[in-house]
Design an enzyme around this catalytic site. Sequence first.
Site, PDB file in Angstrom:
ATOM      1  N   ASP A 175      43.568 -22.325 -53.733  1.00  0.00           N
ATOM      2  CA  ASP A 175      42.497 -21.701 -52.945  1.00  0.00           C
ATOM      3  C   ASP A 175      43.100 -20.802 -51.886  1.00  0.00           C
ATOM      4  OD1 ASP A 175      40.560 -23.112 -54.282  1.00  0.00           O
ATOM      5  OD2 ASP A 175      39.991 -24.390 -52.584  1.00  0.00           O
ATOM      6  N   GLY A 179      38.157 -31.110 -50.197  1.00  0.00           N
ATOM      7  CA  GLY A 179      38.227 -30.960 -48.745  1.00  0.00           C
ATOM      8  C   GLY A 179      38.623 -32.212 -48.002  1.00  0.00           C
ATOM      9  N   GLY A 199      41.032 -33.070 -53.630  1.00  0.00           N
ATOM     10  CA  GLY A 199      41.776 -34.053 -52.851  1.00  0.00           C
ATOM     11  C   GLY A 199      43.280 -34.012 -53.007  1.00  0.00           C
ATOM     12  N   LYS A 221      34.141 -18.585 -57.027  1.00  0.00           N
ATOM     13  CA  LYS A 221      33.128 -19.623 -57.245  1.00  0.00           C
ATOM     14  C   LYS A 221      31.711 -19.091 -57.190  1.00  0.00           C
ATOM     15  CE  LYS A 221      35.806 -23.315 -55.008  1.00  0.00           C
ATOM     16  NZ  LYS A 221      36.149 -24.180 -56.128  1.00  0.00           N
ATOM     17  N   GLY A 277      43.148 -27.071 -53.055  1.00  0.00           N
ATOM     18  CA  GLY A 277      42.304 -26.343 -52.116  1.00  0.00           C
ATOM     19  C   GLY A 277      42.890 -26.410 -50.738  1.00  0.00           C
ATOM     20  N   SER A 278      42.349 -27.340 -49.960  1.00  0.00           N
ATOM     21  CA  SER A 278      42.688 -27.422 -48.541  1.00  0.00           C
ATOM     22  C   SER A 278      44.134 -27.844 -48.302  1.00  0.00           C
ATOM     23  CB  SER A 278      41.729 -28.413 -47.890  1.00  0.00           C
ATOM     24  OG  SER A 278      40.427 -28.248 -48.436  1.00  0.00           O
TER      25      SER A 278
END
Length: 288
Positions: free
Chosen positions: A17, A146, A209, A74, A230-231
């Site tokens: 991301d 997230g 995650g 997305k 992602g994060s």
Amino acid sequence: KVKAGLAQMLKGGVIMDVVTAEQAVIAEKAGACAVMALEKIPADMRKSGQVCRMSDPKMIKEIMEAVSIPVMAKVRIGHFVEAQILEELEVDYIDESEVLTPADWSKHIRKDEFKVPFVCGAKDLGEALRRINEGAAMIRTKGEAGTGDISEAVKHISKIRGQIEEFQPLLKDVAGLKAKAEELRIPIDLLKTTLENGKLPVVNFAAGGVATPADAALLMQLGCEGIFVGSGIFKSSNPEKVARSIVEATTHFNNSAKLLEVSTDLGDTMGGVAIESIKGSRLAEIGV
Ligand code: PLP
């Protein structure tokens, strides 16, 4: 067939991301096989409490111009017009994602009506096969985006693989196979092929995650064919290093010496939020 081709090329890779062109360049340099262009990473969306929609095509375009690897973006679940817009922009892949606010709580996009390939999330075999039947060219676990908590992604890949094994005896029981296909709301042939092959007919990535190289290798050892992060990267204190380490861990997921090396001295990894502390606002539970 062409759609399946790109998924095969991404296999074994890490999709990261990114929210800016600079981050996209860092991701590409670290060895990402693709980037997911979005305005806010899931950890920040989670905090915002607002409606989350498709990103502005302007920022997606800046990212497309900054890198040479495939760019994904997305759309909201069921929002086929956002998908038409991203297809017009010529993104390489669309993620019909539960991380955004769903536009339709009962119907997903008819993905077979598009030329651009789609990836969708799934928590179990039925959900994965319904998305594939709608035209998804890639499946990913939903996980719990997230959070930096890997346990939901582990649950989803284990469930998908466990159900394939559990249902395989139905290959010798035509009536039972038919009943199961009806229960899962999918064509019997799709279920049959999946059980015969012992795997989904499309590439199955992990998502939701992943925060460390060990998380990535864990999901690969559990049978995932690639990783979405992602994060985990840009919420860490040393994104370049964490990104590179997650790529290495995904490639060498069975090599514990390598995993030791890439897990060492990473700085602060994403703080995260334990799933137990967010009961009641789980993204993966949207639309169960
Ligand atoms: N995920 C989300 C976010 C949804 O809104 C829905 C809607 O029903 C689903 C999954 C489930 O779809 P299905 O039952 O076809 O898997």
